[in-house]
Each structure stands twice: as C-alpha cells, then as structure tokens.
Design a protein around this motif. Structure first.
Motif, mmCIF file in Angstrom:
data_model
loop_
_atom_site.group_PDB
_atom_site.id
_atom_site.type_symbol
_atom_site.label_atom_id
_atom_site.label_comp_id
_atom_site.label_asym_id
_atom_site.label_seq_id
_atom_site.Cartn_x
_atom_site.Cartn_y
_atom_site.Cartn_z
ATOM 1 N N ALA A 156 4.489 -4.245 6.390
ATOM 2 C CA ALA A 156 5.459 -3.170 6.545
ATOM 3 C C ALA A 156 5.700 -2.488 5.210
ATOM 4 O O ALA A 156 5.705 -3.129 4.155
ATOM 5 C CB ALA A 156 6.768 -3.728 7.097
ATOM 6 N N ASP A 157 5.873 -1.165 5.243
ATOM 7 C CA ASP A 157 6.194 -0.392 4.044
ATOM 8 C C ASP A 157 7.696 -0.154 3.993
ATOM 9 O O ASP A 157 8.296 0.309 4.970
ATOM 10 C CB ASP A 157 5.463 0.952 4.060
ATOM 11 C CG ASP A 157 3.962 0.790 3.893
ATOM 12 O OD1 ASP A 157 3.555 0.008 3.019
ATOM 13 O OD2 ASP A 157 3.205 1.425 4.648
ATOM 14 N N LEU A 158 8.301 -0.444 2.840
ATOM 15 C CA LEU A 158 9.744 -0.285 2.648
ATOM 16 C C LEU A 158 10.009 0.792 1.613
ATOM 17 O O LEU A 158 9.366 0.837 0.558
ATOM 18 C CB LEU A 158 10.366 -1.602 2.185
ATOM 19 C CG LEU A 158 11.840 -1.567 1.782
ATOM 20 C CD1 LEU A 158 12.724 -1.278 2.980
ATOM 21 C CD2 LEU A 158 12.242 -2.884 1.123
ATOM 22 N N TRP A 159 10.953 1.675 1.907
ATOM 23 C CA TRP A 159 11.439 2.657 0.939
ATOM 24 C C TRP A 159 12.957 2.578 0.912
ATOM 25 O O TRP A 159 13.615 2.633 1.958
ATOM 26 C CB TRP A 159 10.997 4.070 1.331
ATOM 27 C CG TRP A 159 11.610 5.130 0.463
ATOM 28 C CD1 TRP A 159 11.276 5.423 -0.827
ATOM 29 C CD2 TRP A 159 12.676 6.028 0.810
ATOM 30 N NE1 TRP A 159 12.064 6.446 -1.309
ATOM 31 C CE2 TRP A 159 12.933 6.842 -0.314
ATOM 32 C CE3 TRP A 159 13.421 6.230 1.963
ATOM 33 C CZ2 TRP A 159 13.914 7.821 -0.321
ATOM 34 C CZ3 TRP A 159 14.405 7.201 1.960
ATOM 35 C CH2 TRP A 159 14.640 7.991 0.830
ATOM 36 N N LEU A 160 13.520 2.408 -0.290
ATOM 37 C CA LEU A 160 14.966 2.318 -0.453
ATOM 38 C C LEU A 160 15.411 3.209 -1.607
ATOM 39 O O LEU A 160 14.757 3.255 -2.657
ATOM 40 C CB LEU A 160 15.398 0.876 -0.765
ATOM 41 C CG LEU A 160 15.571 -0.108 0.379
ATOM 42 C CD1 LEU A 160 15.937 -1.474 -0.181
ATOM 43 C CD2 LEU A 160 16.617 0.371 1.377
ATOM 44 N N ASN A 161 16.519 3.886 -1.419
ATOM 45 C CA ASN A 161 17.131 4.692 -2.468
ATOM 46 C C ASN A 161 18.639 4.458 -2.382
ATOM 47 O O ASN A 161 19.310 4.992 -1.495
ATOM 48 C CB ASN A 161 16.803 6.172 -2.280
ATOM 49 C CG ASN A 161 17.365 7.032 -3.392
ATOM 50 O OD1 ASN A 161 17.705 6.533 -4.460
ATOM 51 N ND2 ASN A 161 17.483 8.323 -3.139
ATOM 52 N N LEU A 162 19.162 3.628 -3.279
ATOM 53 C CA LEU A 162 20.551 3.196 -3.207
ATOM 54 C C LEU A 162 21.319 3.631 -4.439
ATOM 55 O O LEU A 162 20.769 3.659 -5.553
ATOM 56 C CB LEU A 162 20.631 1.673 -3.079
ATOM 57 C CG LEU A 162 19.883 1.038 -1.901
ATOM 58 C CD1 LEU A 162 19.967 -0.480 -1.981
ATOM 59 C CD2 LEU A 162 20.432 1.544 -0.570
#
Length: 299
Positions: A167-173
């Motif tokens: 799975a590919d994860l993208w996070l911007n927090l």
C-alpha cells in the motif's frame, strides 16, 4: 434502469454490512474487507435510492447516520472504535464524515503494522472517502483533526492499495501542540522495522518539552525499510520549547532547548537558539546527524 428506494429509522450496522455483501456487482475487495473487519454500531435515518439493471446495481445514492461505529484492523485500513458521523454514497464513492460532537466517548485507532500502541483521541474529526482509482482502491482522508492529552494536529492523507503491491501512504500533518516525551507513541515503527537502532534512539532521545508548531510529511510504500532505504520520503520540521534531548545514554542531556528540529528520512538537524549543557548556557548551537542508523555526529 429500475429504481429501488429504501429507508429505515434504525438499522444495526452489522446487518447492513451483511446485506451489502450479498448485493450483486460489489467490488470483491470491499466484500472481503466487510467479511474480515466486521463493522458494528448503530445506523439511523437510512435513505437509499438504488438503480438496477439486469439485477445489478449500476448507480444510486445513500445516506446514513452512524453512532459508535467500529471495525477491526485489516491492513491497510486501521481499526477504529467510537466513531459518530454520517455515511454517504453517490454511486461512485463512499464517504464517512466523522463528527464527535454528539458523544464524549474517546475514539481509538489501531494500526499495528504502523504503530505499536492503540491511539486514543478525545476529539477526532475527518472525512474518509473510498473510491476506485484504476486497478487500485484509494482511501482519501481530509479535514483531519486529532486532539488528545499528547498532541493536537490537523491534516490530510491517503492510502492507495494495488493488487500484489504494498500500500502507498501519503500524509501531510500540521502540529499545533505536542508533548515531546510522548513522541515514541506516534513513531511509524512499521516503516522502520529494519532499523531497530533508529527506533531505540527516538524512543529514548526526547525526554521532555513541547512542540509548539510543526509539520510532518510522508510519501511512500508501507514497507519495513521505507524511511531508511529511500523508497519513502519522510520529513518533519518542528519548533520546540523547553526541550530535553539526550543523544546517547552516556552523554549529558542537553536541556532547556529552544530550537528548530528538522528530520529528513534517517537524518536529523537541530538548530538551537539557546540550550543548557552541564550547567553552561549555550547559544546558536547546531547539531547534525546525517544518518541516525550510522550514528555519526557532527557538532
């Protein structure tokens, strides 16, 4: 197409999940998730309009209010509990909008392939959208708000699942506040399994203090070596106050740090306006460790 209209004042969510599984033309990955995640909770005010053609669902819309929604963790979708909000389906995508204003029940999130502990929040809001993206299933998460005793953050993210691939994860927090001593609770150790030294260092280095502002970004596959091998991009920029940092157990702690901490993949840089070491007041202190997995320190 034929049209079928459904409504219900109250509906147990486990019964709704069982009904979805037997409907024709439902994606096998959705059916598999429903079978294994076993969603539970209470549904209210169901309204649905289904368009049928040759017995298969070809379109429509549905809306449902949910309370105390929970499901088991099934990678890559975390398990959750204590969810209140609304579920909407427009014939192409399903969106779950969280709203915890109606309950004081804490929301929990369980993703054992990413975090070691179950995470708990007094406030947790988000809009979670599930849709097809070519041959992949994509979960898009927007309007994230998370608030608990350790941390207050907002942001967005997504998980993309392709057949036969990680799975590919993208996070911007964005962090508004965080307790530095609790940082290890939120480490994505699932992406750091092949670097136990790095995990141990991060567990023990940050002793006290507050993050007053910061950003955290990650983009890459959910594999054990994502952060340290270069296949994933990780960056954190944090402004800290009154922090205590211990680079090694045999070294004295650096205290009363007011600094900007930048982490990029496996490296860390600390640019401190002030700090205290062995009782000495320090100014304009800079520390750089290009690769924490090799523990080379430049001061």
């Amino acid at each position: 197409p034929q049209q079928l209209t459904l409504s219900a004042d109250k509906l147990p969510l486990e019964q709704l999940a069982a009904a979805v599984v037997i409907l024709p033309n439902i994606d096998d990955r959705v059916i598999n998730w429903l079978d294994n995640a076993k969603p539970q909770g209470d549904g209210y005010e169901l309204t649905a309009r289904l368009l049928l053609e040759n017995g298969a669902i070809v379109g429509g819309s549905a809306r449902l209010q949910v309370e105390q929604l929970q499901w088991l963790a099934q990678q890559p979708v975390p398990g959750v509990a204590g969810i209140n909000g609304s579920l909407n389906w427009n014939g192409q995508a399903a969106t779950l909008t969280l709203n915890d204003a109606a309950s004081n029940t804490p929301v929990t999130l369980n993703a054992p392939w990413v975090f070691r502990d179950v995470l708990t929040a007094q406030q947790a809001n988000a809009a979670i959208k599930l849709r097809n993206d070519g041959d992949a299933l994509k979960v898009e998460i927007s309007d994230i708000v998370l608030d608990n005793a350790d941390i207050r953050l907002s942001g967005e993210g997504s998980v993309r699942v392709r057949p036969g691939a990680p799975a590919d994860l993208w996070l911007n927090l964005a962090l508004a506040q965080a307790d530095i001593a609790a940082v290890s609770r939120y480490l994505p150790v699932g992406a750091m399994q092949r670097q136990p030294f790095l995990v141990r260092w991060l567990d023990n280095a940050f002793k006290a203090g507050q993050v007053t502002r910061g950003t955290i970004r990650f983009d890459g596959p959910l594999v054990p070596q994502a952060i340290t091998s270069g296949v994933g991009n990780f960056r954190a920029d944090l402004e800290v106050a009154n922090a205590t940092l211990q680079f090694q157990s045999a070294w004295p702690s650096v205290e009363n740090i007011g600094a900007r901490v930048s982490m990029a993949d496996a490296g860390i840089e600390v640019a401190a306006e002030r700090a205290k070491l062995l009782g000495l007041e320090l100014e304009q202190l800079q520390v750089s460790i290009p690769d924490l997995t090799r523990a080379t320190v430049l001061i």
